[in-house]
Design a protein around this motif. Structure first.
Motif, PDB file in Angstrom:
ATOM      1  N   PRO A  45       7.769  -1.847 -12.203  1.00 49.01           N
ATOM      2  CA  PRO A  45       7.676  -3.356 -11.857  1.00 49.01           C
ATOM      3  C   PRO A  45       9.099  -3.746 -11.532  1.00 49.01           C
ATOM      4  O   PRO A  45      10.067  -3.146 -11.882  1.00 49.01           O
ATOM      5  N   PHE A  46       9.086  -4.865 -10.765  1.00 45.46           N
ATOM      6  CA  PHE A  46      10.345  -5.517 -10.126  1.00 45.46           C
ATOM      7  C   PHE A  46      10.680  -6.763 -10.956  1.00 45.46           C
ATOM      8  O   PHE A  46       9.697  -7.509 -11.547  1.00 45.46           O
ATOM      9  N   ASP A  47      11.738  -6.844 -11.288  1.00 42.46           N
ATOM     10  CA  ASP A  47      12.259  -8.131 -12.082  1.00 42.46           C
ATOM     11  C   ASP A  47      12.429  -9.341 -11.107  1.00 42.46           C
ATOM     12  O   ASP A  47      12.518 -10.291 -11.584  1.00 42.46           O
ATOM     13  N   LEU A  48      12.557  -8.843  -9.650  1.00 39.10           N
ATOM     14  CA  LEU A  48      12.880 -10.170  -8.840  1.00 39.10           C
ATOM     15  C   LEU A  48      12.254  -9.648  -7.742  1.00 39.10           C
ATOM     16  O   LEU A  48      12.437  -8.485  -7.086  1.00 39.10           O
ATOM     17  N   ILE A  49      11.351 -10.496  -7.078  1.00 41.97           N
ATOM     18  CA  ILE A  49      10.803 -10.356  -5.550  1.00 41.97           C
ATOM     19  C   ILE A  49      11.168 -11.410  -4.904  1.00 41.97           C
ATOM     20  O   ILE A  49      10.634 -12.541  -5.155  1.00 41.97           O
ATOM     21  N   GLY A  67       9.502 -11.894 -15.106  1.00 41.72           N
ATOM     22  CA  GLY A  67      10.244 -11.846 -13.552  1.00 41.72           C
ATOM     23  C   GLY A  67       9.916 -13.020 -12.864  1.00 41.72           C
ATOM     24  O   GLY A  67       9.058 -13.854 -12.881  1.00 41.72           O
ATOM     25  N   SER A  68      10.936 -13.076 -11.849  1.00 35.40           N
ATOM     26  CA  SER A  68      10.778 -14.340 -10.803  1.00 35.40           C
ATOM     27  C   SER A  68      10.602 -13.751  -9.448  1.00 35.40           C
ATOM     28  O   SER A  68      10.795 -12.558  -8.950  1.00 35.40           O
ATOM     29  N   ILE A  69       9.833 -14.678  -8.733  1.00 34.71           N
ATOM     30  CA  ILE A  69       9.600 -14.537  -7.325  1.00 34.71           C
ATOM     31  C   ILE A  69      10.153 -15.751  -6.514  1.00 34.71           C
ATOM     32  O   ILE A  69      10.095 -16.700  -7.059  1.00 34.71           O
ATOM     33  N   HIS A  90       2.895  -6.381  -9.348  1.00 45.55           N
ATOM     34  CA  HIS A  90       4.120  -5.608  -9.099  1.00 45.55           C
ATOM     35  C   HIS A  90       5.407  -6.213  -9.785  1.00 45.55           C
ATOM     36  O   HIS A  90       6.583  -5.814  -9.697  1.00 45.55           O
ATOM     37  N   ILE A  91       5.265  -7.439 -10.382  1.00 40.68           N
ATOM     38  CA  ILE A  91       6.351  -8.129 -10.935  1.00 40.68           C
ATOM     39  C   ILE A  91       6.307  -7.827 -12.565  1.00 40.68           C
ATOM     40  O   ILE A  91       5.259  -7.773 -13.219  1.00 40.68           O
ATOM     41  N   HIS A 150       0.985  -1.229  -0.029  1.00 43.11           N
ATOM     42  CA  HIS A 150      -0.011   0.040   0.030  1.00 43.11           C
ATOM     43  C   HIS A 150       0.839   1.325  -0.039  1.00 43.11           C
ATOM     44  O   HIS A 150       0.539   2.393  -0.331  1.00 43.11           O
ATOM     45  N   HIS A 151       1.904   1.249   0.415  1.00 40.51           N
ATOM     46  CA  HIS A 151       2.887   2.286   0.490  1.00 40.51           C
ATOM     47  C   HIS A 151       3.238   2.675  -0.948  1.00 40.51           C
ATOM     48  O   HIS A 151       3.505   1.950  -1.922  1.00 40.51           O
ATOM     49  N   PRO A 152       3.311   4.074  -1.102  1.00 42.41           N
ATOM     50  CA  PRO A 152       3.615   4.801  -2.713  1.00 42.41           C
ATOM     51  C   PRO A 152       4.963   4.401  -3.261  1.00 42.41           C
ATOM     52  O   PRO A 152       5.123   4.403  -4.200  1.00 42.41           O
ATOM     53  N   ILE A 153       6.071   3.753  -2.340  1.00 47.25           N
ATOM     54  CA  ILE A 153       7.177   3.339  -2.898  1.00 47.25           C
ATOM     55  C   ILE A 153       7.239   2.376  -3.795  1.00 47.25           C
ATOM     56  O   ILE A 153       7.850   2.240  -4.573  1.00 47.25           O
ATOM     57  N   PHE A 154       6.230   1.468  -3.587  1.00 45.26           N
ATOM     58  CA  PHE A 154       5.871   0.193  -4.619  1.00 45.26           C
ATOM     59  C   PHE A 154       5.797   0.819  -5.817  1.00 45.26           C
ATOM     60  O   PHE A 154       6.135   0.280  -6.927  1.00 45.26           O
ATOM     61  N   ALA A 155       4.704   1.692  -6.215  1.00 44.20           N
ATOM     62  CA  ALA A 155       4.265   2.252  -7.143  1.00 44.20           C
ATOM     63  C   ALA A 155       5.336   3.023  -8.108  1.00 44.20           C
ATOM     64  O   ALA A 155       5.390   2.784  -9.310  1.00 44.20           O
ATOM     65  N   ALA A 156       6.078   3.870  -7.241  1.00 42.97           N
ATOM     66  CA  ALA A 156       7.248   4.570  -7.677  1.00 42.97           C
ATOM     67  C   ALA A 156       8.270   3.246  -8.272  1.00 42.97           C
ATOM     68  O   ALA A 156       9.166   3.706  -9.188  1.00 42.97           O
ATOM     69  N   ARG A 157       8.523   2.333  -7.740  1.00 45.15           N
ATOM     70  CA  ARG A 157       9.676   1.504  -8.003  1.00 45.15           C
ATOM     71  C   ARG A 157       9.463   0.493  -8.934  1.00 45.15           C
ATOM     72  O   ARG A 157      10.198  -0.226  -9.508  1.00 45.15           O
TER      73      ARG A 157
END
Length: 290
Positions: free
Chosen positions: A220-224, A248-250, A243-244, A211-218
């Motif tokens: 999509p992630f290639d790896l979680i 990408g891999s989790i 968000h991936i 829910h934090h805005p940092i996730f939307a800013a950063r």
């Protein structure tokens, strides 16, 4: 906060059943549970559960579980001093090797071997020293994923001590977002990132869920990577998918062997593909791709 140990003894077969039942019942609360062999010849084993807050309610729940198993036992209490148990335990722990990683305390700095990626974890209040099977499983899996896929942007969700975020940063030399719901954990994570000379790569943030805005800013992630617990991981599956990056891999852990299929099913439902399962000490680490 003072912690209370609730404990009782029984035979090996009985304590194994009780330990499994308590683990399932207190999974969401995250209360530590331990099983100790007191006397092998007399078949005496001890189960301990460490509680704070409303200890009376926890004890009632424990007794209800014992009654439900038809294994009623008198439950003893022991009030524990307010001690940093991670710091205390690290004093006697041996360093851990998982793949190329060497996780150690300050007292074992000199034991690093040539070619190893050393991660020094300062004794603190956050979970994740590298000695737990889930953390070691994640380290082994992360090494393989990073080597094969060369991610450029990573997230360590529920970072704890930041050992996994530090591992990715050292291995891939990429920016890693390390978040946790616990501000104490985030403080310890930041200190560990500085200690391991990856502070420029590892950003630590106190954030519940996505829910934090940092996730939307950063994103999509290639790896979680998320070493949490099975039920929260299942609930997070849709947000993980959101968000991936495609392809990408989790890497997921904090999952008991018996919970593996349910967690995989939750992610397959979000168009993830199961790649590999690593079994270690009764826990599994999952690698899935979007």
């Amino acid at each position: 906060m003072t912690q209370t140990r609730l404990y009782f003894t029984a035979g090996k077969i009985e304590t194994d059943r009780i330990f499994a039942a308590l683990g399932a019942a207190f999974e969401d609360e995250g209360l530590p549970i331990a099983l100790l062999e007191v006397d092998e010849d007399r078949d005496i084993h001890e189960v301990s559960l460490y509680a704070d807050g409303d200890v009376d309610a926890v004890e009632i729940k424990v007794k209800d579980i014992l009654a439900g198993l038809s294994l009623p036992r008198p439950v003893e209490r022991e009030a524990l001093a307010d001690i940093d148990w991670v710091a205390r335990s690290l004093e006697g722990l041996k360093p851990v090797r998982a793949g190329r990683f060497f996780v150690h305390g300050a007292h074992d700095r000199g034991k690093r071997r040539s070619g190893e990626l050393a991660i020094e974890i300062e004794a603190g209040l956050a979970f994740g020293t590298g000695h737990h099977g889930t953390t070691a499983g994640c380290l082994e899996t992360l090494e393989q994923v990073v080597r094969r896929e060369h991610p450029r942007n990573a997230l360590d969700l529920g970072t704890g001590s930041a050992v996994l975020a530090i591992a990715v940063a050292k291995l891939a030399h990429i920016p890693v977002l390390a978040t946790d719901i616990d501000p104490v954990a985030v403080k310890v994570a930041a200190a560990n990132a500085r200690l391991n000379h990856v502070k420029a790569l590892v950003e630590t943030v106190t954030a519940p869920g996505f829910h934090h805005p940092i996730f939307a800013a950063r994103a999509p992630f290639d790896l979680i990577v998320a070493n949490i617990l099975a039920r929260p991981l299942m609930r997070l599956a849709p947000e993980m998918a959101g968000h991936i990056a495609l392809g990408g891999s989790i890497v997921l852990s904090g999952i008991l062997d018996r919970q593996r299929d349910a967690v995989i099913a939750a992610y397959v439902g979000q168009r993830f593909r199961h790649v590999r399962t690593l079994h270690r000490e009764g826990w599994v680490t999952l690698h899935l791709k979007r």
